[in-house]
Design a protein around this motif. Structure first.
Motif, PDB file in Angstrom:
ATOM      1  N   LEU A  73       0.839  -1.196   0.000  1.00 38.98           N
ATOM      2  CA  LEU A  73       0.000   0.000   0.000  1.00 38.98           C
ATOM      3  C   LEU A  73       0.883   1.258   0.000  1.00 38.98           C
ATOM      4  CD1 LEU A  73      -2.811  -1.014   2.531  1.00 38.98           C
ATOM      5  CD2 LEU A  73      -2.794  -1.302   0.043  1.00 38.98           C
ATOM      6  N   PRO A  74       0.460   2.372  -0.553  1.00 43.13           N
ATOM      7  CA  PRO A  74      -0.843   2.578  -1.177  1.00 43.13           C
ATOM      8  C   PRO A  74      -0.962   1.848  -2.506  1.00 43.13           C
ATOM      9  CG  PRO A  74       0.567   4.461  -1.579  1.00 43.13           C
ATOM     10  CD  PRO A  74       1.311   3.554  -0.641  1.00 43.13           C
ATOM     11  N   ARG A  75      -2.217   1.575  -2.865  1.00 43.80           N
ATOM     12  CA  ARG A  75      -2.512   0.898  -4.130  1.00 43.80           C
ATOM     13  C   ARG A  75      -3.293   1.858  -5.016  1.00 43.80           C
ATOM     14  NH1 ARG A  75      -7.829  -2.634  -2.386  1.00 43.80           N
ATOM     15  NH2 ARG A  75      -8.651  -1.095  -0.898  1.00 43.80           N
ATOM     16  N   THR A  76      -3.248   1.595  -6.267  1.00 43.10           N
ATOM     17  CA  THR A  76      -4.199   2.290  -7.146  1.00 43.10           C
ATOM     18  C   THR A  76      -4.876   1.241  -8.010  1.00 43.10           C
ATOM     19  OG1 THR A  76      -2.476   2.820  -8.748  1.00 43.10           O
ATOM     20  CG2 THR A  76      -2.963   4.493  -7.105  1.00 43.10           C
ATOM     21  N   VAL A  77      -4.558   1.215  -9.303  1.00 45.07           N
ATOM     22  CA  VAL A  77      -5.284   0.329 -10.227  1.00 45.07           C
ATOM     23  C   VAL A  77      -4.862  -1.131 -10.159  1.00 45.07           C
ATOM     24  CG1 VAL A  77      -5.853   2.122 -11.892  1.00 45.07           C
ATOM     25  CG2 VAL A  77      -3.611   1.013 -11.977  1.00 45.07           C
ATOM     26  N   GLU A  78      -3.719  -1.432  -9.546  1.00 46.02           N
ATOM     27  CA  GLU A  78      -3.191  -2.794  -9.645  1.00 46.02           C
ATOM     28  C   GLU A  78      -3.836  -3.772  -8.667  1.00 46.02           C
ATOM     29  OE1 GLU A  78      -1.529  -0.275  -8.443  1.00 46.02           O
ATOM     30  OE2 GLU A  78      -0.745  -0.842  -6.482  1.00 46.02           O
TER      31      GLU A  78
ATOM     32  N   ALA B  43      -0.578  -3.818   7.142  1.00 42.79           N
ATOM     33  CA  ALA B  43      -0.299  -2.444   7.590  1.00 42.79           C
ATOM     34  C   ALA B  43      -0.306  -2.377   9.116  1.00 42.79           C
ATOM     35  CB  ALA B  43      -1.335  -1.484   7.007  1.00 42.79           C
ATOM     36  N   MET B  44      -1.265  -3.081   9.723  1.00 45.08           N
ATOM     37  CA  MET B  44      -1.359  -3.118  11.180  1.00 45.08           C
ATOM     38  C   MET B  44      -0.111  -3.785  11.768  1.00 45.08           C
ATOM     39  SD  MET B  44      -3.616  -2.175  13.405  1.00 45.08           S
ATOM     40  CE  MET B  44      -3.250  -2.190  15.169  1.00 45.08           C
ATOM     41  N   ASN B  45       0.363  -4.833  11.103  1.00 47.99           N
ATOM     42  CA  ASN B  45       1.572  -5.512  11.580  1.00 47.99           C
ATOM     43  C   ASN B  45       2.786  -4.574  11.570  1.00 47.99           C
ATOM     44  OD1 ASN B  45       0.343  -7.952  12.108  1.00 47.99           O
ATOM     45  ND2 ASN B  45       0.795  -8.829  10.092  1.00 47.99           N
ATOM     46  N   GLY B  46       2.745  -3.553  10.717  1.00 43.76           N
ATOM     47  CA  GLY B  46       3.822  -2.571  10.706  1.00 43.76           C
ATOM     48  C   GLY B  46       3.997  -1.919  12.064  1.00 43.76           C
ATOM     49  N   LEU B  47       2.881  -1.686  12.737  1.00 43.94           N
ATOM     50  CA  LEU B  47       2.950  -1.106  14.075  1.00 43.94           C
ATOM     51  C   LEU B  47       3.683  -2.033  15.032  1.00 43.94           C
ATOM     52  CD1 LEU B  47       1.931   1.198  15.991  1.00 43.94           C
ATOM     53  CD2 LEU B  47      -0.041  -0.256  16.460  1.00 43.94           C
ATOM     54  N   TYR B  48       3.309  -3.310  15.029  1.00 40.40           N
ATOM     55  CA  TYR B  48       3.903  -4.267  15.979  1.00 40.40           C
ATOM     56  C   TYR B  48       5.390  -4.471  15.700  1.00 40.40           C
ATOM     57  CZ  TYR B  48      -1.109  -5.303  16.209  1.00 40.40           C
ATOM     58  OH  TYR B  48      -2.467  -5.199  16.318  1.00 40.40           O
ATOM     59  N   VAL B  49       5.720  -4.630  14.419  1.00 42.50           N
ATOM     60  CA  VAL B  49       7.114  -4.898  14.050  1.00 42.50           C
ATOM     61  C   VAL B  49       7.984  -3.687  14.374  1.00 42.50           C
ATOM     62  CG1 VAL B  49       8.659  -5.302  12.097  1.00 42.50           C
ATOM     63  CG2 VAL B  49       6.570  -6.660  12.337  1.00 42.50           C
ATOM     64  N   ARG B  50       7.470  -2.480  14.114  1.00 48.96           N
ATOM     65  CA  ARG B  50       8.266  -1.275  14.404  1.00 48.96           C
ATOM     66  C   ARG B  50       8.422  -1.068  15.906  1.00 48.96           C
ATOM     67  NH1 ARG B  50       5.517   0.776   9.168  1.00 48.96           N
ATOM     68  NH2 ARG B  50       7.271   0.538   7.720  1.00 48.96           N
ATOM     69  N   MET B  51       7.373  -1.382  16.666  1.00 50.92           N
ATOM     70  CA  MET B  51       7.514  -1.336  18.131  1.00 50.92           C
ATOM     71  C   MET B  51       8.623  -2.290  18.578  1.00 50.92           C
ATOM     72  SD  MET B  51       3.497  -1.338  19.374  1.00 50.92           S
ATOM     73  CE  MET B  51       3.820  -1.282  21.154  1.00 50.92           C
ATOM     74  N   ALA B  52       8.568  -3.504  18.057  1.00 55.82           N
ATOM     75  CA  ALA B  52       9.547  -4.523  18.454  1.00 55.82           C
ATOM     76  C   ALA B  52      10.965  -4.100  18.079  1.00 55.82           C
ATOM     77  CB  ALA B  52       9.188  -5.857  17.781  1.00 55.82           C
ATOM     78  N   LEU B  53      11.102  -3.557  16.879  1.00 55.05           N
ATOM     79  CA  LEU B  53      12.409  -3.129  16.398  1.00 55.05           C
ATOM     80  C   LEU B  53      12.957  -2.004  17.281  1.00 55.05           C
ATOM     81  CD1 LEU B  53      14.158  -3.957  13.997  1.00 55.05           C
ATOM     82  CD2 LEU B  53      13.133  -2.085  12.696  1.00 55.05           C
TER      83      LEU B  53
END
Lengths: 348, 348, 348
Positions: B300-305, B322-332
């Motif tokens: 993401l972001p996506r458009t036509v694909e 996208a939600m997992n981005g929060l968890y992984v960045r917290m962990a990192l």
């Protein structure tokens, strides 16, 4: 129906009338920070004492007790570094930050609104305002109407940048007695906000001598020279770095844009050819001619006027100087907020 | 006069020499996050363990004990979503954030200053720096001089975006064993920062097979293919989604701009006419030909694909991703800050 | 492998169907804040009760117990003042803020992405979203997909700005019973987001009469007049401030750009010549003809339509009005977050 609870405020003193230099009122006069000459020596000493304390707070990774206080950074023209330094200072105190990095482009003030209205409103929402305005009197105008302390984070092109001068002076103070200093201030001094603010501060101390080193057409403006004359402070105007570099205790280098010194091309005292810029730039060769215990300062950012080859020299103070900005701004915020806290307590 | 208290720092390891894959030093090698190939499998497993824990922290609405730590997001080019994801992660840890969303336009670096000076200064003001730089080596240069951990949040056009790859991999890991996976990576792969970073990470696991699906002129660059050859990882280059969509475990779709695939117009394998884009876009019809337990990812972001008609499909993982981005960045962040904390404690 | 812990959400009610005015469900209907007409009188009274409490919280310099909650301000078009007011409110509650002041310029949404995807992602990272969108239905579209409460901070040109209307109404409420009020709403009403939102709110109270004062070609649009007709609310359309200024309880002045009233030049009722603008601007002379206990409001920023000479008049409420924005937004956030907290608790 009862009146709404007003936000406690005190009438702001008119910052256009700074107290006489040497006032014994420690802290009592610091309601806003508009220009560096408003600082008396006792006030500077209180600030530097507090700054020392902040070094320990930061080194221990702690914060102080300002968790309910809000600082707003209101920058009409962006300056990422200065803004982040203030914001880091407020966070290290435990406080909170509201931020705008480009109010000039992002607000309706461009449609005709005056800074006074913005300050009245934002002053109701936060406990201290850090402003960088495009007009030379922007910070003063803000201070005149603000219900909370205002700090000038740089105004106009030939205006002031008092907190920069405070951290510059603190950097020297941490290494050297301030009385009797000889200081070379180098660069495009006509537009040098930081150079101007520092000159005002150095003038507060005894037996200081300043050398303003700049192409004649970019020299320090007359208002500063008049101020120094008035206060019996010694200074000399120089156009060549070579004539002063070996005898000063402090070299305060500032920005030089090559296009502004192009017509200074010629031959140095020592016979070297130069392209104008060389007459004012500092590199590892110039440094060799400095006193062994000289201090090299620069407000940063730098480009061509201060070569990276100087970074490893133990006399290079400029990264420590940037770090000192954090401590001095923390200290300054506590002085302003503690005072406001006292006013608030008295009110209730 | 005593020296000022220095900020405790440790010499940053040279991130240009990542440890060999499979290193047993859990956490010991993570000083900065510059590129995805620096992560070993044990380090990935530690990160994913911590990420699982973060899911519970967030779900319970709690924060952790990082209230005195400051993260600076230094974005030279804006990316609202990535920046907010990092900032949310730091806030969910209880920490503090300094932010600039457009340092490229708003700083004096455009006047010639180097990223190194900015990082030295900002590194004195905060405990970790998240940087998105315009140059491909921007994050590496920052890491080389920074006194505090640096995280690459995307650099250059054909550079890397390692935290995106980490969250992509975590999303797969939460659903599927990583060994033995077959993965289709689709899109403009020549400029695909996220695709490149993910390929490096997938290559760490056993018996993985990758299908790079792209118009030939936009295919994955040779440096990645060389890396895969060197590490005996299987891959195929494809120009038509139809030939792989039915046999892969994971479909990793990325951006496709219609103007870059216009000359791919023609006829699909199944005889359908298409306008070029159709050969690479995913909609509810394409999804019907996928395995019943396939996973559909998109950074993401996506458009036509990637058509909205796919959103309701239980195989669509991209919002969870996208939600997992929060968890992984917290962990990192905890991995980097805990290490820095240890260094700081040792210093005092 | 178990499923990831989902973020607890509740199905958002369709905000396109606001509850009937006068509903007795105090608080129960407030999931998102999209338009002012969704507020019932009991809901307004709950909001105003809470706002009163917030005045005391702020005056005492305290914060509330929202330290783990995150608010995102997602502004597609910049509005420094509105954004800072919301952010100050969240900080005064003890909460945390993620901020973007120019998402329109700084995000990939300009490349074709829809607001819905951004909201789904940001809604996973924060507990409440404050959005200013460029499209008139931007806030509604956001609310329809958001897993967390959405607050409309102004949408489109002729859209709404409901929290402005709430603080306007609260300012009147603090001084005056709302039933039976006569209110002059002045300015470019065809594009007046704040005027439109206020009209909807005033219509909820008994025996209110509104005077819409504007050049005929800039008058209030028909949709508002239809709404007032439908709800039996009295109003008059006026083109000259002089005919109403002496008889109203509240003067609600809004922006007037001189170029839009140029062709209104002529002669006032009292024979004075004017330049068009004078027919709608308020200065110390106009104020003399107002009722001695009239209230003068303006949403600010102002330019020529409200002269600084009015500032000292005790009837001038506009700076207090701006301050009330802080209290009302704090109160609104607590209403939304408490509800979300309850949902979260129930889920676990």
């Amino acid at each position: 129906m009862p009146e709404p609870c007003p936000v406690p405020t005190t009438t702001p003193p008119n910052p256009a009338r700074p107290p006489a230099s040497g006032s014994a009122l420690r802290g009592a006069t610091l309601k806003h920070v508009v220009e560096s000459q408003q600082f008396t020596v006792p006030l500077l000493m209180e600030l530097f004492d507090r700054s020392r304390g902040m070094e320990h707070v930061v080194a221990r990774g702690g914060t102080l007790d300002y968790q309910n206080r809000i600082m707003t950074t209101l920058f009409y023209t962006p300056s990422t570094r200065t803004r982040l330094s203030f914001e880091a200072a407020m966070h290290r105190l435990g406080g909170r930050v509201l931020s705008t990095e480009h109010a000039g482009a992002f607000s309706s003030e461009i449609e005709g609104e005056q800074v006074e209205d913005s300050i009245r409103i934002i002053g109701g929402h936060s406990d201290v305002i850090v402003i960088r305005h495009t007009a030379e009197d922007g910070a003063r105008r803000a201070a005149e109407v603000s219900p909370v302390p205002v700090i000038n984070a740089g105004d106009g092109n030939g205006g002031q940048h008092p907190t920069q001068a405070l951290l510059d002076l603190y950097t020297i103070y941490r290494q050297r007695p301030l009385d009797g200093l000889s200081v070379a201030i180098i660069g495009e001094l006509d537009k040098g906000r930081t150079a101007r603010s520092l000159a005002y501060l150095l003038a507060k101390f005894d037996r200081v001598k300043m050398f303003f080193v700049s192409p004649p057409q970019l020299q320090m403006k007359q208002d500063i020279l008049d101020y120094l004359d008035e206060h019996d402070v010694r200074y000399e105007l120089e156009s060549d770095i070579d004539r002063v570099i070996g005898e000063v205790d402090v070299v305060y280098q500032t920005r030089i844009r090559p296009e502004r010194v192009r017509d200074m091309a010629g031959r140095n005292n020592d016979g070297r050819e130069n392209d104008g810029l060389k007459r004012y730039a500092i590199d590892s060769k110039v440094v060799q001619r400095m006193k062994p215990d000289a201090l090299i300062l620069h407000p940063l950012p730098r480009t061509v006027e201060l070569d990276k080859s100087v970074d490893a020299d133990p006399r290079a103070m400029y990264f420590r100087q940037a770090m000192n900005g954090l401590y001095v701004r923390m200290a300054l915020l506590t002085m302003l907020l503690d005072k406001e806290q006292a006013a608030r307590s008295a009110w209730w």
